[in-house]
Each structure stands twice: as C-alpha cells, then as structure tokens.
Write an enzyme that holds these catalytic residues in place. Structure first.
Site, PDB file in Angstrom:
ATOM      1  N   HIS A   1      21.936  36.090  14.282  1.00 41.24           N
ATOM      2  CA  HIS A   1      20.900  35.538  13.398  1.00 41.24           C
ATOM      3  C   HIS A   1      19.606  35.243  14.164  1.00 41.24           C
ATOM      4  O   HIS A   1      18.771  34.477  13.691  1.00 41.24           O
ATOM      5  CB  HIS A   1      21.411  34.280  12.682  1.00 41.24           C
ATOM      6  CG  HIS A   1      22.463  34.588  11.638  1.00 41.24           C
ATOM      7  ND1 HIS A   1      23.338  33.654  11.150  1.00 41.24           N
ATOM      8  CD2 HIS A   1      22.758  35.745  11.001  1.00 41.24           C
ATOM      9  CE1 HIS A   1      24.140  34.234  10.259  1.00 41.24           C
ATOM     10  NE2 HIS A   1      23.810  35.493  10.160  1.00 41.24           N
TER      11      HIS A   1
ATOM     12  N   ASP B   1      20.315  28.540  18.312  1.00 46.77           N
ATOM     13  CA  ASP B   1      19.872  27.495  19.235  1.00 46.77           C
ATOM     14  C   ASP B   1      19.853  27.923  20.703  1.00 46.77           C
ATOM     15  O   ASP B   1      19.379  27.176  21.555  1.00 46.77           O
ATOM     16  CB  ASP B   1      20.734  26.231  19.065  1.00 46.77           C
ATOM     17  CG  ASP B   1      22.233  26.507  19.194  1.00 46.77           C
ATOM     18  OD1 ASP B   1      22.623  27.364  20.023  1.00 46.77           O
ATOM     19  OD2 ASP B   1      23.023  25.862  18.475  1.00 46.77           O
TER      20      ASP B   1
HETATM   21  P1  NAD Z   1      28.513  26.058   8.490  1.00 48.11           P
HETATM   22  O1  NAD Z   1      27.631  24.854   8.487  1.00 48.11           O
HETATM   23  O2  NAD Z   1      28.653  26.832   7.233  1.00 48.11           O
HETATM   24  O3  NAD Z   1      29.991  25.637   8.955  1.00 48.11           O
HETATM   25  C1  NAD Z   1      30.215  24.916  10.142  1.00 48.11           C
HETATM   26  C2  NAD Z   1      31.682  24.577  10.185  1.00 48.11           C
HETATM   27  O4  NAD Z   1      31.945  23.957  11.448  1.00 48.11           O
HETATM   28  C3  NAD Z   1      32.103  23.596   9.108  1.00 48.11           C
HETATM   29  O5  NAD Z   1      33.215  24.127   8.412  1.00 48.11           O
HETATM   30  C4  NAD Z   1      32.492  22.314   9.887  1.00 48.11           C
HETATM   31  O6  NAD Z   1      33.629  21.683   9.344  1.00 48.11           O
HETATM   32  C5  NAD Z   1      32.809  22.861  11.254  1.00 48.11           C
HETATM   33  N1  NAD Z   1      32.518  21.917  12.357  1.00 48.11           N
HETATM   34  C6  NAD Z   1      31.373  21.229  12.567  1.00 48.11           C
HETATM   35  N2  NAD Z   1      31.415  20.552  13.729  1.00 48.11           N
HETATM   36  C7  NAD Z   1      32.648  20.801  14.263  1.00 48.11           C
HETATM   37  C8  NAD Z   1      33.308  20.393  15.462  1.00 48.11           C
HETATM   38  N3  NAD Z   1      32.693  19.595  16.360  1.00 48.11           N
HETATM   39  N4  NAD Z   1      34.589  20.814  15.689  1.00 48.11           N
HETATM   40  C9  NAD Z   1      35.200  21.641  14.785  1.00 48.11           C
HETATM   41  N5  NAD Z   1      34.629  22.074  13.656  1.00 48.11           N
HETATM   42  C10 NAD Z   1      33.351  21.661  13.397  1.00 48.11           C
HETATM   43  O7  NAD Z   1      28.014  26.964   9.690  1.00 48.11           O
HETATM   44  P2  NAD Z   1      28.057  28.554   9.865  1.00 48.11           P
HETATM   45  O8  NAD Z   1      29.353  29.096   9.386  1.00 48.11           O
HETATM   46  O9  NAD Z   1      27.611  28.812  11.245  1.00 48.11           O
HETATM   47  O10 NAD Z   1      26.933  29.075   8.865  1.00 48.11           O
HETATM   48  C11 NAD Z   1      25.690  28.421   8.826  1.00 48.11           C
HETATM   49  C12 NAD Z   1      24.484  29.309   9.105  1.00 48.11           C
HETATM   50  O11 NAD Z   1      23.448  28.443   9.527  1.00 48.11           O
HETATM   51  C13 NAD Z   1      24.653  30.264  10.243  1.00 48.11           C
HETATM   52  O12 NAD Z   1      24.216  31.481   9.789  1.00 48.11           O
HETATM   53  C14 NAD Z   1      23.713  29.787  11.374  1.00 48.11           C
HETATM   54  O13 NAD Z   1      22.832  30.823  11.732  1.00 48.11           O
HETATM   55  C15 NAD Z   1      22.874  28.716  10.775  1.00 48.11           C
HETATM   56  N6  NAD Z   1      22.836  27.437  11.536  1.00 48.11           N
HETATM   57  C16 NAD Z   1      22.704  27.460  12.908  1.00 48.11           C
HETATM   58  C17 NAD Z   1      22.668  26.262  13.625  1.00 48.11           C
HETATM   59  C18 NAD Z   1      22.529  26.326  15.126  1.00 48.11           C
HETATM   60  O14 NAD Z   1      21.942  27.261  15.643  1.00 48.11           O
HETATM   61  N7  NAD Z   1      23.096  25.368  15.867  1.00 48.11           N
HETATM   62  C19 NAD Z   1      22.762  25.032  12.963  1.00 48.11           C
HETATM   63  C20 NAD Z   1      22.878  25.042  11.543  1.00 48.11           C
HETATM   64  C21 NAD Z   1      22.924  26.272  10.858  1.00 48.11           C
END
Ligand code: NAD
Ligand code: ZN
Length: 258
Positions: A121, A104
């Site tokens: 990524h 993002d």
């Molecule tokens: P994931 O969705 O697997 O895990 C996110 C973790 O963050 C979860 O365990 C959740 O409990 C925790 N979480 C969410 N909001 C929180 C908060 N406010 N405070 C504390 N904890 C919080 O995400 P990941 O491990 O990054 O893997 C997902 C893949 O998807 C990544 O490779 C990424 O590239 C991609 N992705 C990116 C975005 C983005 O760019 N914002 C969004 C979604 C997915």
C-alpha cells in the site's frame, strides 16, 4: 495450538511468506482501522473521506490531509518487538518475502531488507505528484507545509502532491501485486499477522497460499474471515507472540539435528 508445532513448521519451511497489517504497529502507537480503538471504528465517516476522488476534487480535504500528516503518529513511531522478530526471521533464513499493508515504514526501520519486503500500500515516508509522478522525501513536503503552504503543489509541474500511499480508488502497483501473488502461490507456510483480512486484493493472498498446499497461520487479536481455514490461529498480542515464536525457531535451528 502448541507454539512449538508452529516453530517446527517455520524451522522446516523453505518458502515462508508473511503478510502484516495495521495490528503489528499498534504497539508502536499507531492506531489500526478496524480494531477496538481503530480510526474507522471510532469515526466511520473517515473511511469515506479516505477516497482519492475527494482528495483530488476538494482542496479542503487536501489541506486537512496535510495537517494530519504533520502530526501523524507514524512520524515518530519506532519499530516494536513484532517488527524486530520478523526481521530476525529473515536473518535466520526463514522468510522468503514480507508483504505489508502498512505504510509506516517500520518493517524497514526494524531491519527487514528492502529486497524481501513489499510495501503493497505504499509508504508515508515519500510524497508523489499525482500528475507527473515526481517523488521525494515526505519531510521536504512537510517542511513546506510548516513554512505556510497549506497544500503544497508539485515543484516540477504544479500538480497535486499526496503521500506515496495507495488510497481507496487507486490501483496497487502491478509489479508489487504480482510479486506478492507469486510468492504466496509458491509458499509452503503463510503467516497472516495483525490484519483483519478485509482489504482486497491483499486478502486473497492466504487463499492463494492454501490452494498451493501451504499451511496458514493467523496471528490476530480478533477473528478474521479466514480463521476456519487456518492450520493455527493465535489470539495474543503480536509483540509477545511473535518474538516467542521466533525464539523457538532460533533454538531449533541452533540445536544439533538428528
Ligand atoms: P485492520 O485495522 O483492518 O485490522 C487490524 C487487526 O489487527 C484487527 O483485527 C485487530 O484486532 C488486530 N490487532 C491490532 N493490534 C493488535 C496486536 N497488538 N496484537 C494482535 N492483533 C492486533 O488493519 P489491516 O487489515 O491492515 O487493514 C487496514 C488498512 O489500513 C491496510 O490497508 C493498511 O494499509 C492501512 N493502515 C495502515 C496503518 C499503518 O501503516 N500502521 C495503520 C492503519 C491502517
Ligand atoms: Zn508533478
């Protein structure tokens, strides 16, 4: 765990590395994948559709992807207190490298420097041609979609355009992965923030740090597979926990030593 203890580790660290995941951006309005409101928690089939093979072979998948890009929440999202806290940690001289799985661009928008940030990524801020590698700002490609092209082709070679992100079925940029691995292996403190630590090879990085003797601190709302190996696990909301921690580091660094 006493937050002052972690602040003390940070203040004394010389080579802290942070790894962030989708969880740091949920407070900016971008859903994660595997959290309670995650994109894949709510629609498990979406994970299969994210594979690059479908994107290349099926024009319908591409048209749907372009429509999704037009109104992706990341287009208008702003950095939150968690992103800003990591930018400040760098400004305080306490962050050697920030590795983010997020696409993002919010860390850079918050002021983290490109020199000390690896977007492992990729980024949704750019498009790239899968055939010739031509690259440009995503806003240019989206303008073509808005003007009626449902699946805009590369203007250089006619090839397939995609956001400059790493899809499933695509390999990481070797130089980025190497930089991340080397920094993790050299780190003395490793922060894993807002990541479920389930996406490989990135999920190996805390392991690399631990094997070098680094301390591991996990900040995540839900459990991760590495929690029992961590020196500290903080379960709160990142937008509160991280600024609080960095404020404690700032106070320590400002206090006279002795
Ligand atoms: P994931 O969705 O697997 O895990 C996110 C973790 O963050 C979860 O365990 C959740 O409990 C925790 N979480 C969410 N909001 C929180 C908060 N406010 N405070 C504390 N904890 C919080 O995400 P990941 O491990 O990054 O893997 C997902 C893949 O998807 C990544 O490779 C990424 O590239 C991609 N992705 C990116 C975005 C983005 O760019 N914002 C969004 C979604 C997915
Ligand atoms: Zn091309």
């Amino acid at each position: 765990m006493d937050p002052d203890q972690i602040a003390e580790w940070l203040a004394r660290s010389r080579r802290t590395v942070a790894l962030t995941g989708a969880g740091i951006s949920t407070e900016s309005g971008i859903p994660d994948f595997r959290g309670p409101n995650g994109v894949w928690t709510r629609d498990p089939k979406a994970e299969a559709r994210a594979d690059l093979r479908h994107y290349v072979s099926d024009p319908g998948v591409r048209r749907a992807a372009w429509r999704t890009r037009l109104d992706h929440p990341g287009r208008t999202a702003r950095p939150n207190a968690g992103h800003l806290a990591l930018a400040e940690l760098e400004a305080l001289g306490r962050l050697a490298l920030l590795i983010t799985q997020n696409i993002d661009g919010l860390h850079l928008a918050a002021g983290s420097s490109p020199e000390r940030t690896v977007e492992i990524h990729g980024t949704m801020r750019d498009y790239v041609c899968l055939d010739c590698g031509a690259r440009g700002p995503m806003s240019d490609a989206l303008a073509r979609v808005r003007a009626g092209e449902e699946d805009p082709a590369c203007l250089e070679c006619g090839g397939i355009l995609k956001s400059a992100t790493i899809s499933f079925g695509q390999s990481l940029v070797a130089a980025d992965l190497q930089r991340a691995e080397e920094a993790a292996a050299r780190s003395d403190l490793f922060l894993a923030i807002g990541t479920s630590l389930m996406v490989y090879p990135v999920a190996w990085l805390p392991e690399r740090a631990l094997s070098n003797g680094a301390r591991l601190v996990i900040i995540n709302a839900q459990p991760t597979p590495m929690d029992d190996r961590a020196h500290a696990v903080l379960r709160g909301q990142i937008g509160q926990v991280l600024p609080d921690m960095v404020a404690r580091v700032r106070a320590r660094l400002a206090a006279p030593t002795g």
